[in-house]
Design a protein around this motif. Structure first.
Motif, PDB file in Angstrom:
ATOM      1  N   SER A 164       4.471 -12.266   4.566  1.00  0.00           N
ATOM      2  CA  SER A 164       3.972 -11.210   3.676  1.00  0.00           C
ATOM      3  C   SER A 164       3.514 -11.789   2.340  1.00  0.00           C
ATOM      4  O   SER A 164       2.474 -11.381   1.786  1.00  0.00           O
ATOM      5  CB  SER A 164       5.065 -10.171   3.459  1.00  0.00           C
ATOM      6  N   ALA A 165       4.307 -12.795   1.810  1.00  0.00           N
ATOM      7  CA  ALA A 165       3.882 -13.435   0.560  1.00  0.00           C
ATOM      8  C   ALA A 165       2.561 -14.177   0.741  1.00  0.00           C
ATOM      9  O   ALA A 165       1.624 -14.075  -0.071  1.00  0.00           O
ATOM     10  CB  ALA A 165       4.967 -14.398   0.083  1.00  0.00           C
ATOM     11  N   GLU A 166       2.472 -14.937   1.862  1.00  0.00           N
ATOM     12  CA  GLU A 166       1.233 -15.676   2.127  1.00  0.00           C
ATOM     13  C   GLU A 166       0.066 -14.728   2.372  1.00  0.00           C
ATOM     14  O   GLU A 166      -1.080 -14.990   1.960  1.00  0.00           O
ATOM     15  CB  GLU A 166       1.453 -16.581   3.342  1.00  0.00           C
ATOM     16  N   CYS A 167       0.369 -13.583   3.039  1.00  0.00           N
ATOM     17  CA  CYS A 167      -0.687 -12.601   3.314  1.00  0.00           C
ATOM     18  C   CYS A 167      -1.249 -12.023   2.010  1.00  0.00           C
ATOM     19  O   CYS A 167      -2.464 -11.813   1.870  1.00  0.00           O
ATOM     20  CB  CYS A 167      -0.120 -11.496   4.196  1.00  0.00           C
ATOM     21  N   GLY A 168      -0.328 -11.792   1.054  1.00  0.00           N
ATOM     22  CA  GLY A 168      -0.810 -11.285  -0.234  1.00  0.00           C
ATOM     23  C   GLY A 168      -1.724 -12.269  -0.925  1.00  0.00           C
ATOM     24  O   GLY A 168      -2.789 -11.902  -1.469  1.00  0.00           O
ATOM     25  N   VAL A 169      -1.326 -13.583  -0.897  1.00  0.00           N
ATOM     26  CA  VAL A 169      -2.178 -14.615  -1.523  1.00  0.00           C
ATOM     27  C   VAL A 169      -3.522 -14.704  -0.823  1.00  0.00           C
ATOM     28  O   VAL A 169      -4.610 -14.783  -1.455  1.00  0.00           O
ATOM     29  CB  VAL A 169      -1.434 -15.965  -1.503  1.00  0.00           C
ATOM     30  N   LEU A 170      -3.485 -14.702   0.539  1.00  0.00           N
ATOM     31  CA  LEU A 170      -4.728 -14.823   1.304  1.00  0.00           C
ATOM     32  C   LEU A 170      -5.644 -13.608   1.106  1.00  0.00           C
ATOM     33  O   LEU A 170      -6.884 -13.752   1.072  1.00  0.00           O
ATOM     34  CB  LEU A 170      -4.407 -15.000   2.788  1.00  0.00           C
ATOM     35  N   ARG A 205      -5.852 -11.843  -1.570  1.00  0.00           N
ATOM     36  CA  ARG A 205      -6.499 -11.990  -2.884  1.00  0.00           C
ATOM     37  C   ARG A 205      -7.634 -13.010  -2.830  1.00  0.00           C
ATOM     38  O   ARG A 205      -8.741 -12.766  -3.358  1.00  0.00           O
ATOM     39  CB  ARG A 205      -5.448 -12.419  -3.906  1.00  0.00           C
ATOM     40  N   THR A 206      -7.370 -14.178  -2.163  1.00  0.00           N
ATOM     41  CA  THR A 206      -8.433 -15.202  -2.050  1.00  0.00           C
ATOM     42  C   THR A 206      -9.610 -14.677  -1.237  1.00  0.00           C
ATOM     43  O   THR A 206     -10.777 -14.953  -1.535  1.00  0.00           O
ATOM     44  CB  THR A 206      -7.862 -16.459  -1.392  1.00  0.00           C
ATOM     45  N   GLU A 207      -9.279 -13.885  -0.173  1.00  0.00           N
ATOM     46  CA  GLU A 207     -10.353 -13.306   0.639  1.00  0.00           C
ATOM     47  C   GLU A 207     -11.234 -12.368  -0.188  1.00  0.00           C
ATOM     48  O   GLU A 207     -12.470 -12.375  -0.072  1.00  0.00           O
ATOM     49  CB  GLU A 207      -9.736 -12.551   1.818  1.00  0.00           C
ATOM     50  N   GLN A 208     -10.588 -11.549  -1.016  1.00  0.00           N
ATOM     51  CA  GLN A 208     -11.383 -10.654  -1.865  1.00  0.00           C
ATOM     52  C   GLN A 208     -12.285 -11.438  -2.822  1.00  0.00           C
ATOM     53  O   GLN A 208     -13.472 -11.107  -2.995  1.00  0.00           O
ATOM     54  CB  GLN A 208     -10.442  -9.744  -2.664  1.00  0.00           C
ATOM     55  N   VAL A 209     -11.701 -12.508  -3.424  1.00  0.00           N
ATOM     56  CA  VAL A 209     -12.510 -13.320  -4.362  1.00  0.00           C
ATOM     57  C   VAL A 209     -13.683 -13.979  -3.649  1.00  0.00           C
ATOM     58  O   VAL A 209     -14.846 -13.963  -4.117  1.00  0.00           O
ATOM     59  CB  VAL A 209     -11.611 -14.369  -5.042  1.00  0.00           C
ATOM     60  N   LEU A 210     -13.383 -14.574  -2.437  1.00  0.00           N
ATOM     61  CA  LEU A 210     -14.444 -15.261  -1.689  1.00  0.00           C
ATOM     62  C   LEU A 210     -15.501 -14.281  -1.192  1.00  0.00           C
ATOM     63  O   LEU A 210     -16.708 -14.598  -1.159  1.00  0.00           O
ATOM     64  CB  LEU A 210     -13.827 -16.023  -0.520  1.00  0.00           C
ATOM     65  N   LYS A 211     -15.045 -13.090  -0.736  1.00  0.00           N
ATOM     66  CA  LYS A 211     -16.026 -12.086  -0.306  1.00  0.00           C
ATOM     67  C   LYS A 211     -16.955 -11.683  -1.447  1.00  0.00           C
ATOM     68  O   LYS A 211     -18.165 -11.517  -1.266  1.00  0.00           O
ATOM     69  CB  LYS A 211     -15.289 -10.844   0.226  1.00  0.00           C
ATOM     70  N   HIS A 212     -16.316 -11.532  -2.620  1.00  0.00           N
ATOM     71  CA  HIS A 212     -17.142 -11.169  -3.775  1.00  0.00           C
ATOM     72  C   HIS A 212     -18.180 -12.255  -4.067  1.00  0.00           C
ATOM     73  O   HIS A 212     -19.373 -11.962  -4.305  1.00  0.00           O
ATOM     74  CB  HIS A 212     -16.231 -10.952  -4.976  1.00  0.00           C
ATOM     75  N   ARG A 213     -17.716 -13.545  -4.017  1.00  0.00           N
ATOM     76  CA  ARG A 213     -18.650 -14.649  -4.266  1.00  0.00           C
ATOM     77  C   ARG A 213     -19.721 -14.731  -3.178  1.00  0.00           C
ATOM     78  O   ARG A 213     -20.910 -14.973  -3.441  1.00  0.00           O
ATOM     79  CB  ARG A 213     -17.881 -15.967  -4.329  1.00  0.00           C
ATOM     80  N   HIS A 214     -19.265 -14.542  -1.899  1.00  0.00           N
ATOM     81  CA  HIS A 214     -20.209 -14.624  -0.785  1.00  0.00           C
ATOM     82  C   HIS A 214     -21.276 -13.533  -0.882  1.00  0.00           C
ATOM     83  O   HIS A 214     -22.476 -13.775  -0.635  1.00  0.00           O
ATOM     84  CB  HIS A 214     -19.436 -14.496   0.536  1.00  0.00           C
ATOM     85  N   ASP A 215     -20.841 -12.330  -1.221  1.00  0.00           N
ATOM     86  CA  ASP A 215     -21.826 -11.245  -1.378  1.00  0.00           C
ATOM     87  C   ASP A 215     -22.820 -11.554  -2.485  1.00  0.00           C
ATOM     88  O   ASP A 215     -24.040 -11.318  -2.339  1.00  0.00           O
ATOM     89  CB  ASP A 215     -21.098  -9.930  -1.682  1.00  0.00           C
ATOM     90  N   HIS A 216     -22.304 -12.117  -3.575  1.00  0.00           N
ATOM     91  CA  HIS A 216     -23.198 -12.461  -4.684  1.00  0.00           C
ATOM     92  C   HIS A 216     -24.210 -13.538  -4.267  1.00  0.00           C
ATOM     93  O   HIS A 216     -25.431 -13.435  -4.569  1.00  0.00           O
ATOM     94  CB  HIS A 216     -22.340 -12.932  -5.862  1.00  0.00           C
ATOM     95  N   MET A 217     -23.706 -14.593  -3.538  1.00  0.00           N
ATOM     96  CA  MET A 217     -24.600 -15.671  -3.079  1.00  0.00           C
ATOM     97  C   MET A 217     -25.602 -15.141  -2.068  1.00  0.00           C
ATOM     98  O   MET A 217     -26.793 -15.548  -2.057  1.00  0.00           O
ATOM     99  CB  MET A 217     -23.762 -16.785  -2.459  1.00  0.00           C
TER     100      MET A 217
END
Length: 687
Positions: free
Chosen positions: A433-439, A441-453
């Motif tokens: 669950s802790a790792e899922c929370g970190v992942l 968050r990283t997924e949201q950040v990467l998705k945001h960057r990917h959408d922008h790119m």
């Protein structure tokens, strides 16, 4: 032991004894003083025993105390030994014997008083043998021992028991005439108050319109409430009956389940096992009936005959004891000489005696094992009864079936396994669950960057006129990556299999070369081990035979030592007892000599010190006191009539004053009621 002494000293210092002891003074009491303390406690329980033990023979004291202790149902403790040692300890005033008796008596003084009181009427009177020598007494005793007289005697005892129980119940019920009179007077006062209230309410209600209709409605309401309470009680009883029916159904289900289990157990049981078990039980029971129980019965009869001989023999003096001791020493010396002679002359007989000793040891072991088996069976039966009781209690409380034996062990092991798995899984879930929370968050950040790119790439493709190029390029790269991963996996698995085969072959060869010299060294060692085991078995057999012989000799010596110690202790106790009797007789002789000397002496002062003169003075004083008391009684009788008239006049005067007080209170209450009615009328006029 210290707590016991503290309790005894604390009780003796209180009422009614008031001894003013402490632990040191009580522990340092002489045997005669300790016996006197015990006699004082017994006198408090039963006043018949209020005597001075110095004026009584020691045999009579011990007999009297044993009689009252038997009536009070006192059981000697285990550390005091049998009844003879308890009797001897009581005679010599031994602390280990008297302290537990005092502790027991002071713990239950009130209960023992009641028991001693009842014993006067419920214990049969025994006529002493010296009174039965008279012919008239013997004839009356025979008449009293007839069946009709005994029936009447028992009937009177039963009537006494019933009357005593009724008396105790009346005492414990707490109902007395004074309390009943107080209750009646209080109830009469309450009745007067209620009648006054009812009259007041009637006066108030008469002025209200339709008061009859309202009273009828109130009466109907009260009846309906009573009916509601009755229906609620019926509802509760029906619920209780339903619960009982449910419990009965659960008990029926449990009984059916037990019956099913018993049938399965009977079906699974093999006849060979049952026959083997029955044969073992038959062998054990036959051993008990044929060997063990007859031996015990014979020993009991032998001891009984010896005790009867001892009882029938006359009392022995010191000279008889010395003669018996000398005869015992002579017989023991003759037995030792015969044993030595036999051991010197016949070596074959020694071997036979050794085998006999071994057989005796084996028989003794067999008896002990049989006793242990019997005790184990009894313990198993008791434990099974306790288990059945606990199961019934648990079923009544919970209603569920209880696991037994192996099922419970399997259930516990399964629970332990499940608990460990649960703990591991819970820890893994927390980490995941802790790792899922970190992942996330990283997924949201990467998705945001990917959408922008992607937006930037699409704008650039639209500017250059090649829209959709990036999507086709990504699909081609993904397919090529999948193909390369599959090829790498195939090559990796083949290399791993070849490496594993090489490693296993090399390890097998290394182990084989390493174990070859060890196997060569092990072969002669095995032969040597077999030779040593044979030698060990022979030595062990020799050791067992020697140990059996030594054990039999040791047991004989131990028995001889015990018998000598018992004889020594008996002789010592008899010696102390005789010395005590001697001292008491010397004291009595000294007292009688002093009394005779004082009585015969010409000096008047010495004569006054004699007990006879003291008693005569006391009698004269008591006679003078009786004359004075008779004179006072005469004066009281003469003035009794006048005094009673004066008491009656005072009581009549008190009643008259009480009546005036009641009349004054009634007048005052009526005035207050009239004022309340007047105030109510004024309020209605204002309205």
């Amino acid at each position: 032991m210290s707590d016991q002494l503290k309790f005894i000293v604390e009780k003796l210092n209180k009422d009614p004894f008031k001894k003013n002891y402490n632990l040191i003074t009580f522990d340092s009491l002489e045997p005669m003083q300790l016996l006197q303390v015990l006699n004082d406690v017994l006198a408090e329980i039963d006043p018949k025993h209020s005597v001075d033990i110095r004026d009584e023979m020691p045999d009579q004291t011990v007999k009297r105390m044993l009689n009252i202790l038997g009536i009070l149902k006192y059981k000697p403790q285990a550390n005091t030994g049998d009844m003879s040692t308890f009797r001897q300890g009581l005679a010599v005033g031994s602390k280990p014997v008297i302290h537990p008796v005092l502790y027991w008596l002071l713990q239950k003084t009130n209960e023992l008083k009641k028991r001693a009181y009842l014993a006067r009427f419920l214990v049969r009177l025994e006529v002493p043998t010296e009174f039965l020598q008279d012919d008239t007494m013997a004839e009356t005793n025979k008449q009293m021992l007839t069946a009709t007289f005994l029936l009447k005697y028992e009937e009177l005892m039963e009537n006494f028991k019933i009357l005593h129980k009724e008396c105790e119940q009346l005492k414990s019920s707490g109902l007395s005439t004074s309390e009943i009179r107080r209750d009646i007077s209080a109830m009469e006062e309450e009745k007067d108050q209620l009648t006054k209230r009812v009259e007041r309410l009637k006066k108030r209600v008469d002025t209200v319109q339709n008061h009859q209709r309202m009273l009828e409605i109130a009466r109907q309401l009260r009846l309906e409430k009573e009916r509601e309470e009755y229906l609620s009680q019926q509802k509760q009883t029906l619920r209780n009956q339903l619960l009982r029916i449910e419990h009965a159904e659960l008990k029926l289900q449990r009984a059916q389940h037990q019956l099913k289990n018993m049938r399965q157990a009977a079906a699974d049981a093999k006849p060979e096992g049952l026959m083997k078990r029955l044969e073992e039980e038959i062998k054990f029971n036959s051993y008990l009936v044929s060997e063990k129980l007859p031996k015990e019965l014979e020993n009991k009869r032998h001891t009984l005959s010896l005790l009867q001989k001892v009882v029938n023999e006359p009392e022995m003096s010191l000279s008889d004891l010395t003669e018996l001791e000398s005869r015992i020493h002579e017989v023991n010396s003759e037995i030792n000489q015969l044993i030595e002679k036999r051991m010197r002359n016949d070596p074959m007989d020694d071997k036979v005696s050794m085998f006999r000793q071994q057989a005796a040891i084996i028989a003794r072991k067999k008896e002990t094992k049989a006793e242990e088996l019997q005790e184990a069976k009894e313990e198993i039966a008791n434990l099974e009864k306790e288990i059945a009781q606990k199961l019934n209690q648990a079923r009544d409380v919970d209603g569920s079936e209880i696991l037994r034996g192996d099922e419970f062990k399997r259930y516990v092991s399964k629970l332990r396994g499940k608990s460990t798995v649960f703990k591991k899984k819970r820890q893994e879930m927390a980490e995941l669950s802790a790792e899922c929370g970190v992942l996330q968050r990283t997924e949201q950040v990467l998705k945001h960057r990917h959408d922008h790119m992607q937006q930037q790439l699409q704008t650039m493709e639209q500017k250059r006129g090649i829209s959709g190029y990036s999507d086709t390029q990504e699909e081609l790269e993904r397919v090529s990556a999948l193909k390369s991963e599959v090829d790498e996996k195939k090559g990796r698995t083949l290399d791993d299999m070849s490496d594993m085969v090489k490693k296993l072959n090399s390890m097998f060869a290394e182990k084989k070369t390493a174990l070859a010299p060890v196997i060569k060294e092990l072969r002669p060692l095995r032969q040597k081990c077999q030779e040593l085991t044979q030698e060990y078995d022979e030595k062990k057999a020799q050791y067992d035979s020697c140990a059996a012989g030594l054990e039999s000799n040791r047991s004989k010596l131990e028995q001889h030592r015990r018998s000598l110690m018992e004889e020594c202790s008996q002789a010592e106790s008899q010696y102390h007892y005789i010395n005590l009797i001697k001292k008491s007789i010397e004291m009595q002789i000294k007292r009688t000599a002093d009394e005779m000397k004082a009585y015969v002496s010409p000096d008047s002062q010495e004569r006054r010190k004699s007990i006879r003169e003291q008693y005569t003075r006391n009698i004269a004083e008591q006679e003078n006191l009786g004359k004075k008391l008779r004179e006072t009684q005469k004066s009281v009788r003469e003035s009794h009539g006048l005094n009673m008239k004066q008491v009656k006049m005072w009581r009549d005067f008190e009643k008259l004053m009480e009546c005036k007080k009641q009349c004054f209170l009634k007048i005052q209450n009526q005035a207050s009621v009239g004022q309340v009615i007047q105030e109510g009328g004024e309020d209605r006029l204002i309205l």
